[in-house]
Design an enzyme around this catalytic site. Structure first.
Site, mmCIF file in Angstrom:
data_model
loop_
_atom_site.group_PDB
_atom_site.id
_atom_site.type_symbol
_atom_site.label_atom_id
_atom_site.label_comp_id
_atom_site.label_asym_id
_atom_site.label_seq_id
_atom_site.Cartn_x
_atom_site.Cartn_y
_atom_site.Cartn_z
ATOM 1 N NE ARG A 21 -0.846 1.894 3.407
ATOM 2 C CZ ARG A 21 0.238 2.663 3.594
ATOM 3 N NH1 ARG A 21 1.384 2.136 3.990
ATOM 4 N NH2 ARG A 21 0.196 3.962 3.356
ATOM 5 N N GLY A 24 3.411 5.235 -3.799
ATOM 6 C CA GLY A 24 4.741 4.974 -4.351
ATOM 7 C C GLY A 24 5.071 3.485 -4.337
ATOM 8 C CB CYS A 130 -2.228 8.313 5.577
ATOM 9 S SG CYS A 130 -2.412 6.671 4.829
ATOM 10 C CG ASP A 199 -3.210 7.822 -2.621
ATOM 11 O OD1 ASP A 199 -3.259 8.327 -1.492
ATOM 12 O OD2 ASP A 199 -2.821 6.657 -2.838
#
Ligand code: RUB
Length: 320
Positions: A21, A24, A130, A199
């Site tokens: 996840r 990158g 995150c 993202d």
């Protein structure tokens, strides 16, 4: 995690289930999987090789929809298949392109860290959300430069990526406050700076990132705290120049509420979008590996660093 022993299907499943996840890492894992797959393909003709590689690329592209790093990375290596040269040469061009992408992706994170650290002053308190390797690269680089910094890291419901972040920060010896997502507004006045990853970044500088990023940016805006987005140039979404929107992945309800509890609540529908979009007006700066830009200059990255041109729109695979 990039694992050269994983099959194409294992990598696709790893991305889908989020064992792999972060935009990158997803990009590098997909390219690695294609590289390994290409090397083991027994194709006899160039057409056969191309067809099987397209099937493989489609499998990876179908895993998660939001991180544009995935189609950008896949496109950057699949381009090599278009050359009208013998199969052996196409194979080696593909392999070289894959290695080059992976090397430039990790190099980009280092550069972003180097640039981003310059925006963090001695004594600063940084809030992050995150688990972004690009955002963490900035924070860790500032710390390694000897700046006395402190971090607020969010929990990140429902998948708790914040745990990955606090482990990394802890390993680096960076003083860190771990907070639930809903405590952001309570602590935003203690932060000097927000740094998050991305993202996808649209042509107008809006930033898709982990759900909860937009409310943090809103709170930061209200508190006059700068919001910095750390993102490689391949996180910019070229097709937004043609009017495409960033698809926001909605993940299974069971990530939020166990099925057995949900079964007792027939009138309740769980919504679980994995990402949200922060409007450009709440973003102060985007730090890429080629330098920092205001969000209003997103188009320049798409044009100058992705080599995007409108003609590509007419080539079906390029649009994938
Ligand atoms: C990860 C996430 C990250 C970006 C950037 O979401 O939103 O902030 O992907 O990460 P998920 P990086 O956990 O759902 O994949 O800077 O590492 O590419």
């Amino acid at each position: 995690m990039i694992d050269a022993d994983m099959t194409l299907e294992e990598t696709a499943e790893g991305i889908r289930s989020m064992g792999i996840r972060g935009a990158g890492r997803i990009a590098r894992a997909a390219v690695e999987a294609l590289d390994v797959h290409a090397a083991s393909l027994p194709a006899a003709t160039l057409d056969e090789f191309r067809a099987e590689m397209r099937r493989a690329a489609d499998l990876l592209l179908a895993t998660r929809p939001t991180a544009v790093s995935l189609p950008n990375a896949v496109r950057s290596v699949m381009r090599t298949l278009e050359a009208d040269i013998p199969l052996d040469e196409v194979r080696s061009a593909f392999h070289e392109a894959a290695r080059a992408f992976i090397a430039s992706s990790t190099g980009a994170v280092d550069r972003i860290g180097e640039f981003g650290a310059r925006h963090i002053r001695d004594g600063d308190v940084v809030m992050t959300h995150c688990n972004s390797e690009a955002a963490l690269a900035c924070i860790v680089a500032a710390h390694r430069q000897g700046k006395a910094i402190e971090v607020f890291a969010t929990e990140v419901r429902p998948r708790n990526q914040g745990l990955l972040t606090i482990r990394r920060l802890n390993d680096e010896g960076i003083p860190t406050n771990y907070i639930v997502d809903s405590a952001v507004r309570t602590f935003i006045n203690e932060a000097d700076l927000v740094i998050v990853g991305a993202d996808a970044i649209t042509v107008n500088g809006a930033v898709a990132n982990k759900i909860g990023t937009a409310p943090i940016a809103l709170a930061a805006h209200e508190a006059r705290t700068n919001v910095v987005v750390a993102a490689e140039t391949y996180k910019f979404a070229p097709l937004t120049t043609l009017g495409d929107l960033i698809p926001i992945e909605e993940r299974p309800a069971a990530e939020v509420l166990p099925d057995e509890v949900a079964a007792t609540l027939p009138h309740v529908r769980v919504r679980n979008p994995a990402f949200d979009v922060t409007p450009a007006e709440y973003v102060d700066l985007i730090i890429t590996e080629v330098g920092a830009i205001p969000p209003s200059m997103a188009w320049l990255i798409i044009r100058d660093y992705q080599g995007w041109s409108i003609e590509q729109f007419h080539r079906p695979f390029e649009r994938a």
